[in-house]
Enzyme design. Sequence first.
Site, PDB file in Angstrom:
ATOM      1  N   GLU A   1     -16.183 -10.809   3.270  1.00  0.00           N
ATOM      2  CA  GLU A   1     -14.986 -10.583   2.450  1.00  0.00           C
ATOM      3  C   GLU A   1     -14.352 -11.905   2.008  1.00  0.00           C
ATOM      4  OE1 GLU A   1     -11.321  -7.562   2.939  1.00  0.00           O
ATOM      5  OE2 GLU A   1     -11.217  -9.260   4.285  1.00  0.00           O
TER       6      GLU A   1
ATOM      7  N   GLU B   1       2.176   1.599  -3.412  1.00  0.00           N
ATOM      8  CA  GLU B   1       1.138   2.072  -4.321  1.00  0.00           C
ATOM      9  C   GLU B   1       0.923   3.582  -4.161  1.00  0.00           C
ATOM     10  OE1 GLU B   1      -2.680   0.152  -3.793  1.00  0.00           O
ATOM     11  OE2 GLU B   1      -3.617   1.333  -5.391  1.00  0.00           O
TER      12      GLU B   1
ATOM     13  N   GLU C   1     -13.575 -12.505  -5.748  1.00  0.00           N
ATOM     14  CA  GLU C   1     -12.233 -12.037  -6.118  1.00  0.00           C
ATOM     15  C   GLU C   1     -11.140 -12.741  -5.296  1.00  0.00           C
ATOM     16  OE1 GLU C   1     -14.661 -10.097  -4.974  1.00  0.00           O
ATOM     17  OE2 GLU C   1     -15.041  -8.401  -6.315  1.00  0.00           O
TER      18      GLU C   1
ATOM     19  N   GLU D   1       0.822  -1.207   0.000  1.00  0.00           N
ATOM     20  CA  GLU D   1       0.000   0.000   0.000  1.00  0.00           C
ATOM     21  C   GLU D   1       0.868   1.273   0.000  1.00  0.00           C
ATOM     22  OE1 GLU D   1      -3.224  -0.439   2.699  1.00  0.00           O
ATOM     23  OE2 GLU D   1      -4.159   1.451   2.125  1.00  0.00           O
TER      24      GLU D   1
ATOM     25  N   CYS E   1     -11.030  -1.437  14.379  1.00  0.00           N
ATOM     26  CA  CYS E   1     -11.348  -2.868  14.566  1.00  0.00           C
ATOM     27  C   CYS E   1     -11.479  -3.285  16.033  1.00  0.00           C
ATOM     28  CB  CYS E   1     -10.292  -3.732  13.903  1.00  0.00           C
ATOM     29  SG  CYS E   1      -9.931  -3.201  12.226  1.00  0.00           S
TER      30      CYS E   1
ATOM     31  N   LYS F   1     -15.845  -9.572   7.810  1.00  0.00           N
ATOM     32  CA  LYS F   1     -14.733 -10.356   7.253  1.00  0.00           C
ATOM     33  C   LYS F   1     -15.227 -11.691   6.700  1.00  0.00           C
ATOM     34  CE  LYS F   1     -11.145  -7.707   7.625  1.00  0.00           C
ATOM     35  NZ  LYS F   1     -10.310  -7.341   6.460  1.00  0.00           N
TER      36      LYS F   1
ATOM     37  N   SER G   1      -7.410   1.674  -2.739  1.00  0.00           N
ATOM     38  CA  SER G   1      -6.146   0.982  -2.996  1.00  0.00           C
ATOM     39  C   SER G   1      -6.466  -0.392  -3.580  1.00  0.00           C
ATOM     40  CB  SER G   1      -5.385   0.827  -1.684  1.00  0.00           C
ATOM     41  OG  SER G   1      -4.430  -0.205  -1.802  1.00  0.00           O
TER      42      SER G   1
ATOM     43  N   CYS H   1      -8.660  -1.927   3.590  1.00  0.00           N
ATOM     44  CA  CYS H   1      -8.598  -3.094   4.486  1.00  0.00           C
ATOM     45  C   CYS H   1      -9.889  -3.343   5.245  1.00  0.00           C
ATOM     46  CB  CYS H   1      -7.429  -3.017   5.444  1.00  0.00           C
ATOM     47  SG  CYS H   1      -6.932  -1.383   5.841  1.00  0.00           S
TER      48      CYS H   1
END
Lengths: 173, 460
Positions: B244, B165, B249, B162, B386, B241, B202, B182
């Site tokens: 996710e 990037e 993907e 990251e 979190c 999560k 990102s 994230c």
Amino acid sequence: MHSHLNSFVTADAKKCVGCRSCEVACAVAHSKKEIKTVGNMDVPIMSRLYLVKTPEVSVPVQCRNCEDALCLRSCPVSAIKKQGNRIVIDETNCIGCKSCILVCPFGAIELITVNNTVVASKCDLCSERSQGPACVEACPHNALKYVADIGRDQSERRIAAAKRLAEVKEKYI
Amino acid sequence: MKSYDGIKIDPDLCTGCRQCAAVCPVNAIEGEQGGTQIINQAKCVMCGQCIQVCSAYDSVFEKHNVSRQKRLSVRHLPEFITEPLFAAHSIGDLLKVRDVLKSKTKFMMVQCAPAVRVALAEEFGLPLGSLVPGKMAAALRRIGFNRVYDTNFAADLTIMEEASELVSRVRNHGLLPMFTSCCPAWVKFVETHYPEFIDNLSSCKSPQQMAGSMFKTYGASVDGVEPERVYSVAIMPCTCKKFEAERREMKASGYQDVDAVLTTRELAYLIKEAMIDFSSLPEETFDKPLGVYSGAGSIFGITGGVTEAAIRTAYEMLTGKQLSDVDVTAARGEQSIKRLTLDTGELKLKTVVVAGLKNVVPILENLKQGEADFHFMEVMTCPAGCISGGGQPKMLLKDDSIKAYDRRGCSIYEHDKEQYIRKSHENPEIQDIYQRFLGEPLGHQAHKLLHTHYKPKKSV
């Protein structure tokens, strides 16, 4: 005369949304071990006030600590006593006969199991809690009120009423 | 496969108080005041904040329409659980993981998010925010995981990618501002509510997914096991999560990279069921190589942590100089919006840190009008990051939630301070994995395994 009257917690049905936070706080306050998380609680929530939720009303009901307490009068083993400004149940002497449950006009007494014995249980105004009743503190909408001195409460209402009267006089007379 | 939509409200327990609707960041909870509430699954970002705030429970003094046994089974919870059940809940994955563990047919790898080690102990009666990475690692080994790896390692990996990037976008006139990616609830929110900003996210996968793709490639080769024999479990403070991990993907390794996600609460059940006395467990360490982490990896669990970790690495990438003070205090604190500027000589890098998804809306609306006065934005859906996630231990009292966030936050920073290495790029295992396996950050192999691209979702 007011200073001799029993204290109690009362709820405002207009403010109550029925979230049961008061009941959860009650159970936590009366838990034998200190519990913070739901996962660390291995018994059901046994509150000493009870949310009533019908299509018309949503509000918790709990002991009014009556001056002429029928529960106290009806107890055959004198396990219910007046102690200071509250009516208390002595769980060690209670025989679980349910007389108090039958006579309580508020339905504020329940049977619970303590050390494998079934005993009567009701609001004790969080006698062991220095901050006062846990339910009052936990309500997110300030719907609960601890009335420790009904005399002061009365005088506040009278002052408010007098002010309203004065306003009426100014406006209309 | 249908995607995870496991945040539910039990109509038999819901009293219609709408406390959940007040904390829902996307107005997904629908119903009349006093009536049963329903979650609009298309809108829901699965953050689980409704679960944390719900106080309507299964009262023993009332007759409910559904038995406790049935309620547990609907929630995919084991029958031994005796705790009170609340109306707002998530559908769990504990039974699935337990069956695989019992079958002993798989090579079990596990990762644990940074915020889990500062909250798990609360479920065993230890003080709020107790820091227990060592006991957690020990418990996971006793439960039967063959490799106890760490999301913190993958957080270091995320920073490598990251920060690279960001540096590349800044230097090559790429699309700015760049958003962190994230937090899966934030990503879903962008996809459904602000698809015009998808390219601002990102392309880095989250630490959970980076760890997942490393487990079934590099991790499998380290242990000489076939990737299909690896069963990869993530322990997360987050209910989203689960969503996710099931995204299409997330199959960079050729398999589903993360097979199952357990919340902090679910891990506590697993430990209790195994009759492990948590507080008397010894302190153990995470396994090498995918369990070695820097302080930067450990602060991912709190709002501002990703920014601080990224600055520790990006500053050195941009300037070639050592960062004198690794404590980026401007990124810390409980405020819902923090702004900070980092002078790199080349430019003044402006960053916005957002905690609580609702708070990002005015910023995105300004951005729509073309008003961007920053280069980088970190967004965490939950109020304190979190550590306050929907899968964390649920407090019985609201006041304790606030205390818990505070104590967990202190432990996160304490853990950072304890680490000899505080910057992701100085983690020796990170350096090693690039040398042996990944090549360069943003390189071909890294791109294939650690990056992705999101697509707009049907608007709601």
